[in-house]
Every structure is written in C-alpha cells, then in structure tokens.
Motif scaffolding. Structure first.
Motif, PDB file in Angstrom:
ATOM      1  N   ARG A  93     -61.912 -20.475   5.353  1.00  0.00           N
ATOM      2  CA  ARG A  93     -62.713 -21.703   5.235  1.00  0.00           C
ATOM      3  C   ARG A  93     -64.210 -21.399   5.322  1.00  0.00           C
ATOM      4  NH1 ARG A  93     -59.887 -26.579   6.240  1.00  0.00           N
ATOM      5  NH2 ARG A  93     -57.692 -26.242   6.687  1.00  0.00           N
ATOM      6  N   MET A  94     -64.580 -20.509   6.224  1.00  0.00           N
ATOM      7  CA  MET A  94     -65.984 -20.150   6.366  1.00  0.00           C
ATOM      8  C   MET A  94     -66.499 -19.477   5.100  1.00  0.00           C
ATOM      9  SD  MET A  94     -67.882 -17.835   9.276  1.00  0.00           S
ATOM     10  CE  MET A  94     -67.107 -16.328   8.733  1.00  0.00           C
ATOM     11  N   LEU A  95     -65.722 -18.564   4.535  1.00  0.00           N
ATOM     12  CA  LEU A  95     -66.146 -17.904   3.297  1.00  0.00           C
ATOM     13  C   LEU A  95     -66.292 -18.908   2.155  1.00  0.00           C
ATOM     14  CD1 LEU A  95     -64.056 -14.637   3.596  1.00  0.00           C
ATOM     15  CD2 LEU A  95     -66.563 -14.802   3.600  1.00  0.00           C
ATOM     16  N   ALA A  96     -65.409 -19.886   2.082  1.00  0.00           N
ATOM     17  CA  ALA A  96     -65.535 -20.922   1.048  1.00  0.00           C
ATOM     18  C   ALA A  96     -66.836 -21.703   1.217  1.00  0.00           C
ATOM     19  CB  ALA A  96     -64.328 -21.858   1.077  1.00  0.00           C
ATOM     20  N   GLN A  97     -67.175 -22.058   2.455  1.00  0.00           N
ATOM     21  CA  GLN A  97     -68.423 -22.779   2.697  1.00  0.00           C
ATOM     22  C   GLN A  97     -69.637 -21.899   2.434  1.00  0.00           C
ATOM     23  OE1 GLN A  97     -68.067 -24.482   6.628  1.00  0.00           O
ATOM     24  NE2 GLN A  97     -66.478 -25.915   5.968  1.00  0.00           N
ATOM     25  N   LEU A  98     -69.573 -20.636   2.826  1.00  0.00           N
ATOM     26  CA  LEU A  98     -70.680 -19.718   2.530  1.00  0.00           C
ATOM     27  C   LEU A  98     -70.881 -19.567   1.025  1.00  0.00           C
ATOM     28  CD1 LEU A  98     -70.128 -16.932   5.200  1.00  0.00           C
ATOM     29  CD2 LEU A  98     -72.169 -18.372   4.987  1.00  0.00           C
TER      30      LEU A  98
ATOM     31  N   HIS B 227     -84.823 -22.006   9.433  1.00  0.00           N
ATOM     32  CA  HIS B 227     -84.580 -22.674   8.156  1.00  0.00           C
ATOM     33  C   HIS B 227     -83.368 -22.109   7.431  1.00  0.00           C
ATOM     34  CE1 HIS B 227     -88.565 -24.735   8.238  1.00  0.00           C
ATOM     35  NE2 HIS B 227     -88.839 -23.689   8.996  1.00  0.00           N
ATOM     36  N   MET B 228     -82.378 -21.681   8.205  1.00  0.00           N
ATOM     37  CA  MET B 228     -81.106 -21.243   7.643  1.00  0.00           C
ATOM     38  C   MET B 228     -80.139 -22.421   7.666  1.00  0.00           C
ATOM     39  SD  MET B 228     -80.729 -17.558   9.564  1.00  0.00           S
ATOM     40  CE  MET B 228     -79.543 -16.804   8.442  1.00  0.00           C
ATOM     41  N   VAL B 229     -79.094 -22.332   6.871  1.00  0.00           N
ATOM     42  CA  VAL B 229     -78.053 -23.347   6.869  1.00  0.00           C
ATOM     43  C   VAL B 229     -76.826 -22.759   7.559  1.00  0.00           C
ATOM     44  CG1 VAL B 229     -76.530 -24.764   5.456  1.00  0.00           C
ATOM     45  CG2 VAL B 229     -78.907 -24.414   4.762  1.00  0.00           C
ATOM     46  N   SER B 230     -76.496 -23.296   8.705  1.00  0.00           N
ATOM     47  CA  SER B 230     -75.333 -22.863   9.463  1.00  0.00           C
ATOM     48  C   SER B 230     -74.111 -23.600   8.935  1.00  0.00           C
ATOM     49  CB  SER B 230     -75.557 -23.185  10.944  1.00  0.00           C
ATOM     50  OG  SER B 230     -74.388 -23.026  11.677  1.00  0.00           O
ATOM     51  N   VAL B 231     -73.119 -22.863   8.412  1.00  0.00           N
ATOM     52  CA  VAL B 231     -71.928 -23.535   7.912  1.00  0.00           C
ATOM     53  C   VAL B 231     -71.076 -24.001   9.087  1.00  0.00           C
ATOM     54  CG1 VAL B 231     -71.966 -22.253   5.737  1.00  0.00           C
ATOM     55  CG2 VAL B 231     -70.527 -21.430   7.614  1.00  0.00           C
ATOM     56  N   ARG B 232     -70.313 -25.032   8.855  1.00  0.00           N
ATOM     57  CA  ARG B 232     -69.537 -25.659   9.923  1.00  0.00           C
ATOM     58  C   ARG B 232     -68.408 -24.763  10.437  1.00  0.00           C
ATOM     59  NH1 ARG B 232     -66.753 -26.546  13.327  1.00  0.00           N
ATOM     60  NH2 ARG B 232     -65.887 -28.446  14.168  1.00  0.00           N
ATOM     61  N   GLU B 233     -67.654 -24.176   9.518  1.00  0.00           N
ATOM     62  CA  GLU B 233     -66.504 -23.370   9.920  1.00  0.00           C
ATOM     63  C   GLU B 233     -66.963 -22.042  10.500  1.00  0.00           C
ATOM     64  OE1 GLU B 233     -63.394 -24.374  10.040  1.00  0.00           O
ATOM     65  OE2 GLU B 233     -63.814 -26.276   9.061  1.00  0.00           O
TER      66      GLU B 233
END
Length: 188
Positions: free
Chosen positions: A165-170, A131-137
């Motif tokens: 980009r990954m940090l922005a999505q996180l 039930h975690m949310v995996s970010v796309r980047e």
C-alpha cells in the motif's frame, strides 16, 4: 506511468548503531520495492555514508545531496530509540534542504512493542517542515527480531500489506510531484 521512466526511490537506512537490526529490515524492504517496476530503487545506509554532526559542508554532504536531488521519492527505514528516531537520521535530514522539497516519503519502522511508531510520528512533523509529502501508509514491525526468519524474510501480513500500500501511494504521489516539479520550481 505508461511510457514514463520509473521513479527513483532512495531508501535511507537511519540506524548506525553497532549490532543494529536495520540491515535485516532494510534488505527485506529493498527486495520488496526492487520487485516493483514503478521504481528504480537505491539505498543510502547512513552507517556507510557518514555525515558530519556539525552539518559542515564537505564531499560526503555534496554527494549525499546529489543522490537526494536525483530522487523522486524516499523511504526512511528507522528504529525507535527512547521514543524517537536515530540521531544519524536527523543529521541526514538536516544536511540537505531543497533536495527534499516536493517529494513523497514513506516510513518503515521497527522496534519493540511500539514497532517504531513514535519515531514515525516525530518524522512526519519534521518532513512536513521540509515541504515533503508524507504518505499515509507505512510499515511497522513490532518486536521486529521475532518477525524475520534466518533468510531475512517475514511472514508478517500487516508488514507485507503495508509495504504494498505504501509503495502504491509513493508511486501515485511520485508521478504527480515529478510532473509538478517538471512544470516549474517548487515555490518554497
């Protein structure tokens, strides 16, 4: 995030193999994330945080779970061994349950030609079950040992851009999911 405390980001270093390249990759990413004011960043190096293979309950497991529970987001730094991710990382994932739920996760992978992408694809399936949310980047370092200089820095533009980009999505998911967790327990 104006006025809100920074998100607690735990970076989990998954390789424990002798002679591993993980510290170089992890330290680069920790410097990158540490420069981002949206995060309060910590590291859990599984080589220094041994967890029992039989998933028994002990003081190390309880301490590990407390760190996870206090986190708002995660990044797994993983190598790729035989088209998969390290056993120590699977043990760490399986040593907790509720502490992972309703939190975002990103991936920094490294390896040879594939850059660890096969390991990340397997991890995406596992974290969905938790039930975690995996970010796309994500960050993928192909032929990783060639990507870093003697000071542990990389000029790999794709990795640098991917990390931003990954940090922005996180950050986006971290804020949204922290608010949701604050509003009520995750229904899972």
């Amino acid at each position: 995030m104006t006025g809100a405390p920074p998100l607690r980001l735990e970076v989990i270093v998954g390789s424990v193999r002798a002679g591993r390249f993980a510290p170089t990759v992890a330290e680069w990413f920790l410097r990158t994330a540490g420069a981002d004011p949206r995060f309060d960043t910590g590291a859990i190096d599984l080589a220094e945080f041994p967890l029992p293979l039989d998933l028994a309950e002990n003081d190390a497991v309880r301490a590990f779970r407390r760190r996870l529970a206090a986190a708002d987001a995660f990044v797994f730094v993983t190598s790729e061994y035989n088209h998969g991710y390290p056993a120590a990382l699977k043990t760490a994932i399986d040593s907790a349950k509720h502490e992972w739920r309703g939190k975002p996760v990103g991936f920094v992978s490294y390896g040879g030609v594939s850059g660890g992408l096969r390991a990340v694809e397997q991890l995406r399936q596992v974290v969905a079950e938790l039930h975690m949310v995996s970010v796309r980047e994500s960050v993928s370092l192909h032929r990783a040992k060639r990507q870093f200089d003697a000071a542990g820095e990389t000029a790999d533009g794709a990795a640098i851009d991917g990390a931003a980009r990954m940090l922005a999505q996180l950050a986006w998911w971290g804020v949204a999911l922290r608010a949701a967790r604050d509003a009520g327990p995750y229904p899972g």
